[in-house]
Scaffold this motif. Structure first.
Motif, PDB file in Angstrom:
ATOM      1  N   LEU A  14       5.915  14.253   6.971  1.00 41.67           N
ATOM      2  CA  LEU A  14       5.655  14.997   5.737  1.00 41.67           C
ATOM      3  C   LEU A  14       6.825  14.871   4.769  1.00 41.67           C
ATOM      4  O   LEU A  14       6.629  14.748   3.545  1.00 41.67           O
ATOM      5  N   MET A  15       8.049  14.861   5.290  1.00 38.46           N
ATOM      6  CA  MET A  15       9.211  14.685   4.421  1.00 38.46           C
ATOM      7  C   MET A  15       9.241  13.291   3.802  1.00 38.46           C
ATOM      8  O   MET A  15       9.890  13.072   2.782  1.00 38.46           O
ATOM      9  N   GLY A  16       8.514  12.369   4.390  1.00 41.01           N
ATOM     10  CA  GLY A  16       8.378  11.063   3.767  1.00 41.01           C
ATOM     11  C   GLY A  16       7.654  11.118   2.438  1.00 41.01           C
ATOM     12  O   GLY A  16       7.726  10.170   1.644  1.00 41.01           O
ATOM     13  N   ARG A  17       6.969  12.248   2.152  1.00 37.47           N
ATOM     14  CA  ARG A  17       6.196  12.396   0.926  1.00 37.47           C
ATOM     15  C   ARG A  17       6.914  13.209  -0.148  1.00 37.47           C
ATOM     16  O   ARG A  17       6.397  13.367  -1.256  1.00 37.47           O
ATOM     17  N   ILE A  18       8.108  13.742   0.160  1.00 32.81           N
ATOM     18  CA  ILE A  18       8.802  14.577  -0.811  1.00 32.81           C
ATOM     19  C   ILE A  18       9.585  13.721  -1.805  1.00 32.81           C
ATOM     20  O   ILE A  18       9.803  12.529  -1.592  1.00 32.81           O
ATOM     21  N   GLY A  43      -3.024  21.942   3.552  1.00 35.36           N
ATOM     22  CA  GLY A  43      -3.521  22.278   2.220  1.00 35.36           C
ATOM     23  C   GLY A  43      -2.513  22.063   1.118  1.00 35.36           C
ATOM     24  O   GLY A  43      -2.508  22.802   0.126  1.00 35.36           O
ATOM     25  N   LEU A  44      -1.678  21.029   1.236  1.00 35.15           N
ATOM     26  CA  LEU A  44      -0.629  20.778   0.247  1.00 35.15           C
ATOM     27  C   LEU A  44      -1.153  19.872  -0.864  1.00 35.15           C
ATOM     28  O   LEU A  44      -2.012  19.012  -0.640  1.00 35.15           O
ATOM     29  N   ASP A  45      -0.603  20.055  -2.039  1.00 33.07           N
ATOM     30  CA  ASP A  45      -1.045  19.329  -3.233  1.00 33.07           C
ATOM     31  C   ASP A  45      -0.328  17.981  -3.320  1.00 33.07           C
ATOM     32  O   ASP A  45       0.893  17.926  -3.351  1.00 33.07           O
ATOM     33  N   ALA A  46      -1.105  16.904  -3.350  1.00 33.19           N
ATOM     34  CA  ALA A  46      -0.512  15.567  -3.456  1.00 33.19           C
ATOM     35  C   ALA A  46      -0.329  15.132  -4.902  1.00 33.19           C
ATOM     36  O   ALA A  46       0.179  14.037  -5.154  1.00 33.19           O
ATOM     37  N   GLN A  47      -0.715  15.983  -5.859  1.00 31.63           N
ATOM     38  CA  GLN A  47      -0.697  15.584  -7.267  1.00 31.63           C
ATOM     39  C   GLN A  47       0.549  16.054  -8.014  1.00 31.63           C
ATOM     40  O   GLN A  47       0.709  15.751  -9.192  1.00 31.63           O
ATOM     41  N   HIS A  62      17.011   9.681  -9.821  1.00 27.08           N
ATOM     42  CA  HIS A  62      15.920   9.251  -8.928  1.00 27.08           C
ATOM     43  C   HIS A  62      14.663  10.031  -9.296  1.00 27.08           C
ATOM     44  O   HIS A  62      14.301  10.997  -8.607  1.00 27.08           O
ATOM     45  N   PRO A  63      13.977   9.651 -10.366  1.00 24.60           N
ATOM     46  CA  PRO A  63      12.804  10.418 -10.824  1.00 24.60           C
ATOM     47  C   PRO A  63      11.709  10.450  -9.761  1.00 24.60           C
ATOM     48  O   PRO A  63      11.553   9.510  -8.972  1.00 24.60           O
ATOM     49  N   PRO A  64      10.930  11.532  -9.733  1.00 22.24           N
ATOM     50  CA  PRO A  64       9.819  11.617  -8.776  1.00 22.24           C
ATOM     51  C   PRO A  64       8.751  10.587  -9.085  1.00 22.24           C
ATOM     52  O   PRO A  64       8.590  10.157 -10.232  1.00 22.24           O
ATOM     53  N   THR A  65       8.017  10.209  -8.055  1.00 23.79           N
ATOM     54  CA  THR A  65       6.953   9.226  -8.237  1.00 23.79           C
ATOM     55  C   THR A  65       5.713   9.863  -8.857  1.00 23.79           C
ATOM     56  O   THR A  65       4.874   9.177  -9.428  1.00 23.79           O
ATOM     57  N   THR A  66       5.606  11.191  -8.751  1.00 25.23           N
ATOM     58  CA  THR A  66       4.494  11.933  -9.360  1.00 25.23           C
ATOM     59  C   THR A  66       5.021  12.723 -10.541  1.00 25.23           C
ATOM     60  O   THR A  66       6.063  13.372 -10.446  1.00 25.23           O
ATOM     61  N   THR A  67       4.339  12.686 -11.663  1.00 26.55           N
ATOM     62  CA  THR A  67       4.797  13.381 -12.862  1.00 26.55           C
ATOM     63  C   THR A  67       4.600  14.874 -12.721  1.00 26.55           C
ATOM     64  O   THR A  67       3.515  15.324 -12.343  1.00 26.55           O
ATOM     65  N   GLY A  70       1.674  11.398   7.527  1.00 27.28           N
ATOM     66  CA  GLY A  70       2.139  12.398   6.579  1.00 27.28           C
ATOM     67  C   GLY A  70       1.029  12.905   5.690  1.00 27.28           C
ATOM     68  O   GLY A  70       0.949  14.105   5.374  1.00 27.28           O
ATOM     69  N   ALA A  71       0.124  12.026   5.280  1.00 32.26           N
ATOM     70  CA  ALA A  71      -1.012  12.430   4.452  1.00 32.26           C
ATOM     71  C   ALA A  71      -1.934  13.369   5.217  1.00 32.26           C
ATOM     72  O   ALA A  71      -2.463  14.344   4.658  1.00 32.26           O
ATOM     73  N   LYS A  72      -2.129  13.092   6.511  1.00 30.19           N
ATOM     74  CA  LYS A  72      -2.985  13.955   7.329  1.00 30.19           C
ATOM     75  C   LYS A  72      -2.365  15.339   7.511  1.00 30.19           C
ATOM     76  O   LYS A  72      -3.057  16.355   7.469  1.00 30.19           O
ATOM     77  N   VAL A  73      -1.043  15.376   7.704  1.00 29.03           N
ATOM     78  CA  VAL A  73      -0.368  16.672   7.838  1.00 29.03           C
ATOM     79  C   VAL A  73      -0.484  17.458   6.532  1.00 29.03           C
ATOM     80  O   VAL A  73      -0.769  18.665   6.542  1.00 29.03           O
ATOM     81  N   ALA A  74      -0.274  16.783   5.402  1.00 28.70           N
ATOM     82  CA  ALA A  74      -0.378  17.445   4.103  1.00 28.70           C
ATOM     83  C   ALA A  74      -1.774  18.003   3.896  1.00 28.70           C
ATOM     84  O   ALA A  74      -1.947  19.141   3.403  1.00 28.70           O
ATOM     85  N   ALA A  75      -2.795  17.233   4.261  1.00 29.78           N
ATOM     86  CA  ALA A  75      -4.174  17.697   4.106  1.00 29.78           C
ATOM     87  C   ALA A  75      -4.450  18.888   5.020  1.00 29.78           C
ATOM     88  O   ALA A  75      -5.093  19.865   4.607  1.00 29.78           O
ATOM     89  N   ARG A  76      -3.944  18.832   6.258  1.00 28.42           N
ATOM     90  CA  ARG A  76      -4.162  19.947   7.192  1.00 28.42           C
ATOM     91  C   ARG A  76      -3.534  21.235   6.691  1.00 28.42           C
ATOM     92  O   ARG A  76      -4.084  22.329   6.886  1.00 28.42           O
TER      93      ARG A  76
END
Length: 346
Positions: A250-254, A171-175, A338-343, A163-169
């Motif tokens: 990728l949906m594992g990261r939402i 250009g998605l923001d992980a922050q 269910h708060p997000p893990t990223t602020t 999922g991280a590799k797909v996000a990087a490919r």
């Protein structure tokens, strides 16, 4: 050791809802191998189900009889020496393969002219088994026996590294926290919330510091582009840019999903994601998201559910009049629980 072949569904959502059946077959037959005969587009689901020993390609589309080819495929399956077949689709064609393969016990519900092809025939009591997942699981039980309640939810596992590799490919923001918006519905337009509503919701998330990712197949690419344009760029169109395997990872990261009643809705539920599920022409009584983290939003109009691909009245009020504010309110309730893990960004 018993070997069981399941003739699997053709739809992604149904493929997710079949997982509890595979689990129950193993419970009732300890040590059994469960194999699934499935179309190519559903096989990434099976790869993420530990209950499934192997999948076998179903190359036949809707309406294609291709009897000679079915015979050749059946003879290859015959070499596997299956003890039982469980046929989930109700068509005659779905029952041909296990019969041609000579599988001794062939279990399924009555369907279109399947007598003889199905030799462990079950009568479906729709009132006793109102949900699709219950109907699937009933085929693992003895005739006349209802599946034990509660039926465990499907559970898919995303590959975080993939999922991280797909996000990087892409250009998605992980922050920043991310919401998955799933505007497609393979069944037809009567299950699709309007593009302008998805766009308004994407803008609301952007104002709250979230990013909105649009998920769907290449068939949804034009809808995704329309939403991205209407949202003023608040929605990132990924429709057609990912395979189903990529989409699962990728949906594992939402942090949240908002979906029509669709295959991706069931994927999000099986991944354990907080989910707002939108229902118009279909019914959550039959195919609900199988999770404790869902909020179902529906107007429950007198004319719905109609279960039609296109609105027979020509207005699709069940979704046109379902306003973005109602969906946003449901999303906020889930985020509070269910708060997000990223602020979110300020």
């Amino acid at each position: 050791m018993k070997k069981i072949l399941v003739i699997g569904p053709s739809w992604v959502g149904d493929g997710v809802m079949a997982q509890p059946l595979y689990r129950r077959l193993i419970e009732r037959n300890p040590g059994a191998e469960v194999h699934v005969f499935a179309p190519a587009w559903t096989r990434p689901l099976l790869e993420r189900m530990p209950e499934v020993t192997a999948s076998h390609l179903n190359p036949f589309g809707h309406g294609a009889l291709r009897l000679a080819e079915r015979w050749r495929v059946a003879r290859k399956l015959a070499a596997q020496d299956f003890d039982q077949a469980v046929v989930l689709p109700g068509s005659l064609k779905a029952a041909l393969i296990p019969a041609l393969a000579g599988i001794p016990k062939r279990t399924g519900f009555t369907g279109e002219m399947r007598y003889g092809l199905i030799n462990d025939m079950r009568e479906l009591d729709e009132d006793a088994l109102p949900r699709m997942v219950e109907r699937f699981c009933a085929l693992a039980e003895a005739p006349g026996t209802a599946p034990a309640a509660p039926i465990p939810y499907p559970a898919l596992h995303a590959n975080s590294e993939a999922g991280a590799k797909v996000a990087a490919r892409l250009g998605l923001d992980a922050q920043k926290p991310a919401v998955a918006l799933c505007p497609g519905a393979e069944y037809g337009p009567a299950k699709r919330w309007p593009s302008r509503h998805f766009a308004a919701l994407a803008r609301a998330f952007a104002d709250a510091g979230w990013q909105a990712w649009l998920f769907g197949s290449d068939k949804d690419a034009a809808i995704g582009e329309e939403i991205a344009t209407l949202s003023g760029g608040a929605a990132h169109n990924l429709c057609g840019a990912t395979s189903l395997a990529d989409a699962i990872d990728l949906m594992g990261r939402i942090d949240l999903a908002v979906c029509n009643d669709s295959g991706l809705m069931h994927v999000a539920a099986a991944l354990g994601k907080p989910l707002v599920a939108l229902y118009g022409s279909s019914s959550p009584d039959f195919t609900p998201p199988l999770t404790d983290k869902a909020r179902i939003v529906s107007l429950n109009l007198e004319c719905s559910p109609c279960f039609e691909r296109n609105c027979p009245l020509g207005h699709t009020d069940c979704l046109q009049k379902l306003m973005p504010q109602q969906v946003w309110d449901a999303a906020l309730q889930l985020i509070a629980r269910h708060p997000p893990t990223t602020t979110p960004a300020p």
